[in-house]
Design an enzyme around this catalytic site. Structure first.
Site, PDB file in Angstrom:
ATOM      1  N   VAL A 130      37.648  28.329  44.381  1.00  0.00           N
ATOM      2  CA  VAL A 130      37.611  29.658  44.177  1.00  0.00           C
ATOM      3  C   VAL A 130      36.573  30.305  45.341  1.00  0.00           C
ATOM      4  O   VAL A 130      35.659  29.539  45.790  1.00  0.00           O
ATOM      5  CB  VAL A 130      37.216  30.105  42.994  1.00  0.00           C
ATOM      6  CG1 VAL A 130      38.076  29.556  41.792  1.00  0.00           C
ATOM      7  CG2 VAL A 130      35.692  29.835  42.571  1.00  0.00           C
ATOM      8  N   CYS A 131      36.744  31.287  45.882  1.00  0.00           N
ATOM      9  CA  CYS A 131      36.249  32.369  46.747  1.00  0.00           C
ATOM     10  C   CYS A 131      36.481  33.868  46.243  1.00  0.00           C
ATOM     11  O   CYS A 131      37.441  33.976  45.476  1.00  0.00           O
ATOM     12  CB  CYS A 131      36.103  31.877  48.147  1.00  0.00           C
ATOM     13  SG  CYS A 131      37.789  32.581  48.743  1.00  0.00           S
ATOM     14  N   GLN A 132      35.958  34.688  47.043  1.00  0.00           N
ATOM     15  CA  GLN A 132      36.177  36.115  46.828  1.00  0.00           C
ATOM     16  C   GLN A 132      37.633  36.650  47.107  1.00  0.00           C
ATOM     17  O   GLN A 132      38.412  37.315  46.396  1.00  0.00           O
ATOM     18  CB  GLN A 132      35.274  36.995  47.298  1.00  0.00           C
ATOM     19  CG  GLN A 132      34.924  38.217  46.561  1.00  0.00           C
ATOM     20  CD  GLN A 132      34.338  38.220  45.231  1.00  0.00           C
ATOM     21  OE1 GLN A 132      33.644  37.177  44.822  1.00  0.00           O
ATOM     22  NE2 GLN A 132      34.716  38.983  44.251  1.00  0.00           N
ATOM     23  N   GLY A 134      40.114  34.550  48.746  1.00  0.00           N
ATOM     24  CA  GLY A 134      41.015  33.411  48.885  1.00  0.00           C
ATOM     25  C   GLY A 134      41.282  32.816  50.158  1.00  0.00           C
ATOM     26  O   GLY A 134      41.997  31.598  50.343  1.00  0.00           O
ATOM     27  N   LEU A 159      38.933  35.370  43.812  1.00  0.00           N
ATOM     28  CA  LEU A 159      38.334  36.064  42.462  1.00  0.00           C
ATOM     29  C   LEU A 159      38.599  37.676  42.368  1.00  0.00           C
ATOM     30  O   LEU A 159      38.584  38.222  41.234  1.00  0.00           O
ATOM     31  CB  LEU A 159      36.796  35.773  42.419  1.00  0.00           C
ATOM     32  CG  LEU A 159      36.572  34.186  42.381  1.00  0.00           C
ATOM     33  CD1 LEU A 159      34.958  34.098  42.594  1.00  0.00           C
ATOM     34  CD2 LEU A 159      37.179  33.593  41.132  1.00  0.00           C
TER      35      LEU A 159
END
Length: 223
Positions: A130-132, A134, A159
């Site tokens: 995951v990251c903020q 994508g 996220l």
């Protein structure tokens, strides 16, 4: 050396393919799995029911603002503290704009990313990367897939798209808002303050021009 790709039957958004490498007449077969892209509800199910571990690849600041409880943190980009003249100039420019307004760190690619992940997880591990937004998670999952990891998933658009309460989190910010920092978080308040200041200055200059001139000249500003 020749590479022949054979796709296997699968249901989107996940599949796998077989690479057959021919070298000096000998064939080596490697099976590589594509990365699954899922929404928040499916991501929650993967963790709760299928035993996926959340691998957070955001930078340190975003991770500290909010992260999924019990997640692992291996940043794809790390803070760039190099001190060559070119980096110093770029860092100063970054900090005066992106850092100030958006709270973004000045970073560089983490060259030890895959090495660090491999030290924590086996290639058979089930990882929800995951990251903020994508983008970093997609790049990270691709790098891990090339290192032999077979069970990888990413949240489409990151996220920031999660509904509140999707995961139990740690940190002062909401998980979906952890990418927001700096002046953008108080833009509305800044606009109100600046508007009030400008109106006050306008009234001062209009109604009391002599006094306004003295005030500005004492501050080194000539009208």
């Amino acid at each position: 050396m020749a590479v022949l790709g054979l796709s296997t039957a699968f249901s989107p958004p996940r599949g796998s393919w077989i690479a057959v490498r021919l070298r000096n007449g000998a064939a080596a077969v490697a099976v590589r799995a594509e990365v699954s892209f899922v929404d928040g509800d499916e991501a929650k199910r993967l963790v709760a029911e299928e035993g996926y571990t959340v691998l957070d690849v955001r930078d340190r600041r975003q991770y500290e603002r909010a992260h999924v409880r019990a997640s692992a943190h291996v940043p794809l980009y790390i803070e760039n503290e190099d001190n060559d003249i070119g980096t110093i100039i770029k860092r100063q420019a970054h900090n005066n704009f992106a850092g100030l307004f958006y709270g973004l760190s000045f970073t560089k690619l983490n060259r030890d990313f895959t090495k660090t992940v491999r030290s924590k997880f086996s290639p058979e591990s089930k990882l929800l990367v995951v990251c903020q937004e994508g983008l970093r998670s997609t790049a990270a999952a691709d790098a891990l897939e090339r290192e032999g990891f077979q069970n990888l998933a990413c949240i489409t658009s990151g996220l920031q798209t999660l509904k509140p309460g999707t995961f139990e989190t740690v940190g002062k910010a909401e998980l979906q808002n952890a990418g927001k920092a700096g002046l953008v978080t108080i833009q509305g308040k800044i606009s109100i303050v600046l508007g009030t200041v400008l109106i006050t200055l306008l009234l001062l200059i209009t109604v009391f021009p002599d006094q306004a001139k003295q005030i500005f000249e004492s501050a080194g500003i000539k009208l």
